[in-house]
Design a protein around this motif. Structure first.
Motif: not given
Length: 332
Positions: A293-300
């Motif tokens: 999956g993705l990392i929320a902090q990077e996506v943000e």
């Protein structure tokens, strides 16, 4: 959207590979030649290899070597004597062959006459004795001189004498021919023997110098093998990326999921999306299977609209927005 992967390896240039292979073949040949170019020094003399020039091979200057044989003093004297002997033999052969050419085979009439005379000295007395015996026989038989019987008897004696002389002449000619043939054959045999006279003995050098072999480098095969390995690795990476993409798409079906880094452990980056979002493998700290999956902090940071806060202040990712699912792709 898609996961990034390395580009497919570029196939090797066959012309460049062939040129490099040719150069390596030249290097192998030069190494082979250098290893086997062994100087020889013996009691009879020496063979020494020296570089005497260059030649172009495959666009390169390749050295030219000359093998020089140097004889010892004793071998020089032997060769000089042998050369002088060969020169004398050649002159003798030239003289004889010239005589044969100028004097073709023929029967010497003087020889024939001499042989006839030698034979006649023995034949004539025997024929004269035979004639006297015939005359005595005619008298004893009462054959008168001038009678038919006497004439027939003397005619037979004359024919016998003529046959004997003819046979003697033929025999003399045959002997003269045989003598001429022997003389002609003798000159031919002498000439042949002189022309095939002894050859100069070569000095003794090492004939079993060890010959080393240098195997050529199969560059073309090595280049092709390397390309095949790179291409296989690329295909494997493609397959892995396809599997990761499938996992993300499956995850996107849940629309919004917890992706806060604080909730995850054993995090390892395994790839990227087409817009540089990191794809990670991880486990939730509370346990469970390995996930992608993705990392929320990077996506943000890249797409804040795709991140929302859930209960407890932990960040969640809207995978449809993060992966831009459902958007139309416009083309010019």
């Amino acid at each position: 959207m898609g996961s990034k992967s390395s580009k497919a390896p570029k196939p090797p240039d066959p012309k460049a590979t062939a040129r490099l292979q040719a150069q390596m073949n030249i290097d192998t040949a030069l190494a082979q030649n250098a290893i086997n170019r062994t100087n020889q020094v013996t009691d009879d003399g020496a063979i020494i290899y020296t570089e005497t020039g260059k030649q172009k091979v495959g666009g390169r200057d390749i050295p030219i070597y000359t093998a020089t044989t140097t004889l010892s003093d004793a071998q020089k004297r032997i060769k000089n004597e042998a050369d002088a002997a060969k020169y004398n033999l050649a002159n003798a052969a030239s003289y004889l062959s010239g005589r044969i050419n100028k004097e073709p085979f023929k029967v010497d009439e003087e020889v024939e006459a001499r042989l006839f005379d030698l034979g006649n000295k023995r034949l004539a007395p025997r024929l004269a004795e035979a004639r006297r015996q015939a005359e005595t026989d005619a008298a004893n038989r009462g054959l008168r001189l001038g009678s038919d019987a006497y004439d027939r008897l003397m005619r037979q004696v004359g024919e016998n004498e003529n046959d004997a002389y003819n046979q003697h002449a033929l025999t003399s000619r045959a002997e003269a021919y045989a003598e001429a043939d022997r003389d002609h054959a003798r000159d031919l045999n002498y000439t042949t023997a002189l022309l095939s006279g002894s050859q100069v003995s070569q000095p003794s050098f090492v004939s079993n110098t060890p010959q080393a072999g240098v195997d050529g480098v199969p560059l073309a095969q090595m280049v092709d093998n390397a390309y095949q390995n790179q291409f296989a690795a690329h295909q494997q990476e493609q397959a892995q990326n396809d599997a990761r993409l499938g996992s993300l798409l499956s995850l996107a079906g849940t629309a919004i999921a917890y992706s806060d880094k604080r909730l995850k452990e054993d995090i390892h980056k395994v790839g990227e999306t087409s817009d540089d979002l990191g794809i990670y493998s991880y486990r939730y700290k509370g346990g469970g299977p390995l996930r992608l999956g993705l990392i929320a902090q990077e996506v943000e940071k890249a797409k804040p609209e795709a991140v929302v806060k859930g209960p407890g202040g932990f960040k969640m990712v809207d995978y449809r927005k993060a992966l831009r699912l459902g958007e139309r792709v416009r083309t010019a």
